[in-house]
Design an enzyme around this catalytic site. Structure first.
Site, PDB file in Angstrom:
ATOM      1  NE  ARG A  47      -2.924   0.446   3.048  1.00  0.00           N
ATOM      2  CZ  ARG A  47      -2.391   0.824   4.461  1.00  0.00           C
ATOM      3  NH1 ARG A  47      -1.750   2.098   4.569  1.00  0.00           N
ATOM      4  NH2 ARG A  47      -2.314   0.034   5.576  1.00  0.00           N
ATOM      5  CE1 TYR A  99     -15.386  11.669 -16.632  1.00  0.00           C
ATOM      6  CE2 TYR A  99     -15.131  11.581 -14.066  1.00  0.00           C
ATOM      7  CZ  TYR A  99     -15.588  10.900 -15.309  1.00  0.00           C
ATOM      8  OH  TYR A  99     -15.901   9.636 -15.538  1.00  0.00           O
ATOM      9  CG  ASP A 171      -8.673  15.836 -15.866  1.00  0.00           C
ATOM     10  OD1 ASP A 171      -8.153  15.347 -16.700  1.00  0.00           O
ATOM     11  OD2 ASP A 171      -9.922  15.528 -15.447  1.00  0.00           O
ATOM     12  CE  LYS A 196     -11.652   7.498 -18.889  1.00  0.00           C
ATOM     13  NZ  LYS A 196     -12.228   8.749 -18.524  1.00  0.00           N
TER      14      LYS A 196
END
Ligand SMILES: *Cc1c(COP(=O)(O)O)cnc(C)c1O
Length: 372
Positions: A47, A99, A171, A196
């Site tokens: 982690r 978004y 972004d 993406k």
């Protein structure tokens, strides 16, 4: 070094244990301590850090020209970590066609948590200036925007944010470091849904944040990343690092194909508007030409005949796949308003297109028969 070279080599070296050129996937969740209690390889628990994630973060920082990168299990997990690193009472300014997941997240749960957020037309600099508040901690930009494909002048908004004592996050999911360099234009951080274009094959979910400098805010985001643990799996890190190697060539080809398709659509009588910054008729064309190294592979079209006409085109395509998401090697088409829910500001006559790596003539033939 040039981006093509960094894409192939940054963050990688042959595996020290075996000499393997392709890095192994280190599935181990835990790492051995030396008799003196130290950790000789710096990794303790996956982690907190993992060799595959470390290589990926080094590669992403190099590709963006930043000093450090943090990766997450999804793009939304990256946005969530930014929000959690802010303080109740802080204000975030975001574009009015941001978004939709970001808008929702800032409304609920972060509204109840005391974060203030408001939307503005980021292409209108006077409006941005007027919307900044004394407690604005963060200005969020997304250019081209989703799904209206509007263009924001990053350098101008960065100057306004800096003047107000706020940090600017871009972004850059739609552009990638191949087409846009937000850190060089004055952004403090770049965010990607690596799901993406960086992933590029519609087979992994991920998010990333890359910093120009490791500011206190970035350190708080790192704290959230390792403590809350919305981190990508070693396998997803491995897949993404592999995909980065072909990123410059994929994105440039997809962008070139999109330019041809946008020109075809702009001439078609059934199409009312093509929202694509490569067209000279686009209101953001001049800014896009100045700040981007290509106009990207995302566009939206608005149909004469409204929602029914849009749905009919989506129903008739054969090579384009009807589906959400973007940035993969296959072309996708989507009626955006119906996926965003009833209170979306997205026009109902709009279809969003993500142009892939198929031959553009085949894509044009498919659109021609669907529009006929
Ligand atoms: C997809 C997307 C996101 C969210 O990423 P996920 O990986 O789906 O969580 C954020 N911003 C933009 C511009 C996107 O396209």
């Amino acid at each position: 070094m040039h981006i093509e070279t960094l894409a192939i080599h940054a963050g990688r070296q042959p595996d020290p244990a075996t000499g393997a050129i392709t890095t192994p996937i280190y599935l181990s969740t835990t790492f051995e301590r030396a008799p003196d209690g130290s950790y000789p390889n710096a990794h303790i628990y996956t982690r907190e850090s993992n060799p595959n994630r470390q290589m990926l973060e080094q590669a992403l920082a190099a590709l963006e020209g930043g000093t450090a990168a943090l990766t997450f299990a999804s793009g939304m997990a990256a946005i969530n970590a930014v929000a959690q690193a802010l303080k109740p009472g802080d204000h975030v300014l975001f574009p009015d066609d941001v978004y939709y997941g970001l808008r929702e997240l800032f409304r609920d749960p972060f509204g109840a948590w005391g974060l203030q957020a408001s939307a503005v037309d980021m292409t209108d600099l006077d409006a941005v200036k007027a919307a900044l508040r004394p407690n604005t901690a963060l200005v969020w930009v997304e250019t081209p925007s989703n799904p209206m494909v509007r263009i924001t002048d990053i350098a101008a908004v960065a100057a306004l944010a800096r003047g107000a004592g706020a940090q600017l996050v871009a972004d850059a999911t739609w552009t990638t470091p191949v087409l846009l360099r937000p850190l060089e234009l004055g952004a403090d951080m770049v965010m990607h849904a690596t799901t993406k274009y960086l992933g590029g094959h519609s087979d992994l979910l991920g998010g990333a944040l890359i910093a120009r400098e490791e500011t206190p805010l970035f350190e708080r985001i790192r704290h959230v990343q390792v403590l809350a643990g919305a981190v990508p799996s070693p396998f997803d890190c491995w897949l993404l690092l592999r995909s980065l190697q072909s990123l410059p060539y994929r994105v440039r080809a997809q962008s070139a194909h999109a330019g041809r398709i946008a020109e075809f659509l702009a001439e078609h009588p059934a199409v009312q508007v093509v929202n694509y910054p490569g067209l000279e008729s686009h209101p953001g064309h001049a800014i896009a030409a100045a700040q981007m190294a290509g106009f990207g592979a995302m566009m939206s079209i608005q149909m004469h005949g409204g929602e029914a006409a849009a749905m009919a085109v989506a129903a008739k395509v054969g090579l384009f796949t009807r589906g959400t998401s973007l940035g993969g090697v296959e072309s996708l088409i989507e009626h955006r308003a119906s996926v965003e829910g009833p209170d979306t500001p997205t026009p109902r006559d709009l279809l969003r297109l993500s142009i892939g790596l198929e031959h553009p003539d085949d894509l044009i033939a498919d659109l021609a028969q669907a529009l006929a």
